[in-house]
Design an enzyme around this catalytic site. Structure first.
Site, short mmCIF file in Angstrom:
data_model
loop_
_atom_site.label_atom_id
_atom_site.label_comp_id
_atom_site.label_asym_id
_atom_site.label_seq_id
_atom_site.Cartn_x
_atom_site.Cartn_y
_atom_site.Cartn_z
CB SER A 32 -0.88 0.10 1.25
OG SER A 32 -1.84 -0.84 1.23
CG HIS A 63 -2.56 -1.73 -4.52
ND1 HIS A 63 -1.24 -1.95 -3.95
CD2 HIS A 63 -3.27 -1.74 -3.30
CE1 HIS A 63 -1.34 -2.33 -2.74
NE2 HIS A 63 -2.59 -2.15 -2.61
CG HIS A 85 -4.82 -7.05 -0.15
ND1 HIS A 85 -4.64 -6.07 -1.23
CD2 HIS A 85 -3.82 -6.74 0.86
CE1 HIS A 85 -3.44 -5.38 -1.03
NE2 HIS A 85 -3.36 -5.58 0.18
CE1 TYR A 87 -8.72 -5.41 0.79
CE2 TYR A 87 -6.97 -6.27 2.40
CZ TYR A 87 -7.40 -5.32 1.45
OH TYR A 87 -6.71 -4.48 0.99
CD GLU A 88 -7.85 -6.58 -3.44
OE1 GLU A 88 -8.24 -5.95 -4.53
OE2 GLU A 88 -6.80 -6.81 -3.25
CB ALA A 115 0.89 -0.17 5.10
CG MET A 213 -5.74 -6.30 6.89
SD MET A 213 -6.87 -5.11 6.01
CE MET A 213 -7.25 -4.05 7.46
CB SER A 214 -0.84 -8.19 2.71
OG SER A 214 0.13 -7.35 3.18
CG ASN A 237 -2.30 2.64 11.51
OD1 ASN A 237 -2.02 1.89 10.34
ND2 ASN A 237 -3.14 1.94 12.39
CG HIS A 250 -6.97 3.21 2.64
ND1 HIS A 250 -5.94 2.08 2.49
CD2 HIS A 250 -7.09 3.35 1.40
CE1 HIS A 250 -5.55 1.90 1.62
NE2 HIS A 250 -6.03 2.61 0.51
N1 HPA Z 1 -4.46 -3.19 10.97
C1 HPA Z 1 -4.54 -3.88 9.98
N2 HPA Z 1 -3.89 -3.54 8.87
C2 HPA Z 1 -3.16 -2.17 8.56
C3 HPA Z 1 -3.22 -1.34 9.71
C4 HPA Z 1 -3.90 -1.71 10.67
O1 HPA Z 1 -3.99 -0.87 11.90
N3 HPA Z 1 -2.55 -0.28 9.18
C5 HPA Z 1 -2.27 -0.54 7.87
N4 HPA Z 1 -2.64 -1.89 7.38
#
Ligand code: HPA
Length: 275
Positions: A32, A63, A85, A87-88, A115, A213-214, A237, A250
């Site tokens: 990301s 992307h 991903h 989740y997609e 990320a 998530m990846s 974050n 996001h």
């Molecule tokens: N959680 C899950 N996936 C993420 C996060 C998060 O806080 N930040 C960036 N990708």
């Protein structure tokens, strides 16, 4: 993996190889926001993923979805910008399609970037983190089903999934560039909702430093195929509940990757120089 999937992969290998000026030895997957930040050098070839049969095309904004192959620091490198991903909605064999494609092309070194949210309270947003291990909380494994002996063994060892040798190179590169590189365990969740504070507390007690998530399916597939893996994460974050009252978005993830993108680029170049 069934025979149809293997045939599809082998077809993709020959299509891709026919488009390449050189056979790459290193593949880098940019997560990301990092695709834009890395900015591949001039020269080389861009191949839209849609031109490779069977290749999944990501639907997430941020992307770009292409492969670039060319020379970086004197090495033949393939850069994948964008990833699919789970989740997609893709099945896991599509999520790891590119990794298997690279392995079948003879690429032995894989750099995965992503990320993530910082679960470790000592981490700050914007920290770069060397992934030293992972926890698979997807409840799924890309190797489920018939094993392809062409790719790897039925029960692959994951004791050193994130190559200790490449971790040494990454630490050396970071020191030489004056970039602070933290280290930690990445835990993969299904997403796409971010976690609850209670989940983050649970993940912390399980030993996670980062959540995302990846990456985990890709690393399992790479290990299976005998690749050496290096994992780098940008903690974009603080994970849910770490900063009381904060909300996750996001936009924040993309903003932070943009902010530290140049550092990621510098570190990746210094690492490639050492390969
Ligand atoms: N959680 C899950 N996936 C993420 C996060 C998060 O806080 N930040 C960036 N990708």
């Amino acid at each position: 993996m069934d025979d149809t999937q293997l045939a599809e992969l082998n077809r993709a290998v020959s299509v891709l190889q026919n488009k390449l000026p050189v056979l790459p030895t290193i593949a880098i997957v940019l997560g990301s926001g990092l695709s834009k930040a890395f900015g591949v050098p001039g020269g080389g070839v861009h191949i839209p993923c849609s031109e490779i049969p069977g290749f999944p095309v990501s639907t997430v904004t941020g992307h770009t979805d292409d492969l670039w192959v060319g020379e970086i620091e004197g090495k033949a490198v393939l850069v994948q910008r964008g990833r699919a991903h789970y989740y997609e909605g893709y099945p896991l064999d599509k999520v790891v399609f590119s990794i298997r494609l690279f392995a079948l092309m003879g690429i032995k070194t894989l750099v995965v970037t992503n990320a993530s949210g910082a679960v470790n309270t000592e981490f700050a947003a914007g920290d770069l983190v060397l992934i030293t291990d992972h926890i698979n909380m997807l409840g799924r494994n890309p190797l489920r089903g018939k094993n392809s002996e062409q790719l790897g063994v039925r029960f692959p060892d994951m004791s050193a999934a994130y190559s200790p040798r490449l971790c040494v190179l990454a630490r050396e590169a970071a020191t030489a560039e004056g970039i602070e590189l933290k280290e930690g365990v990445y835990l993969a969740t299904l997403g796409p909702s971010y976690e609850t504070p209670a989940e983050i507390r649970a993940f912390r007690s399980l030993g996670a430093d980062l959540v995302g998530m990846s990456t985990v399916p890709e690393v399992i597939a790479a290990c299976h195929a005998g690749m050496e893996v290096l994992g780098l994460s940008c903690a974009t974050n603080l994970a849910a509940g770490v900063d009381l009252g904060a909300r996750l978005s996001h936009e924040e993830v993309m903003e932070t990757t943009c902010r530290v993108g140049e550092q990621v680029r510098q570190l990746l170049l210094a690492i490639i120089r050492r390969f």
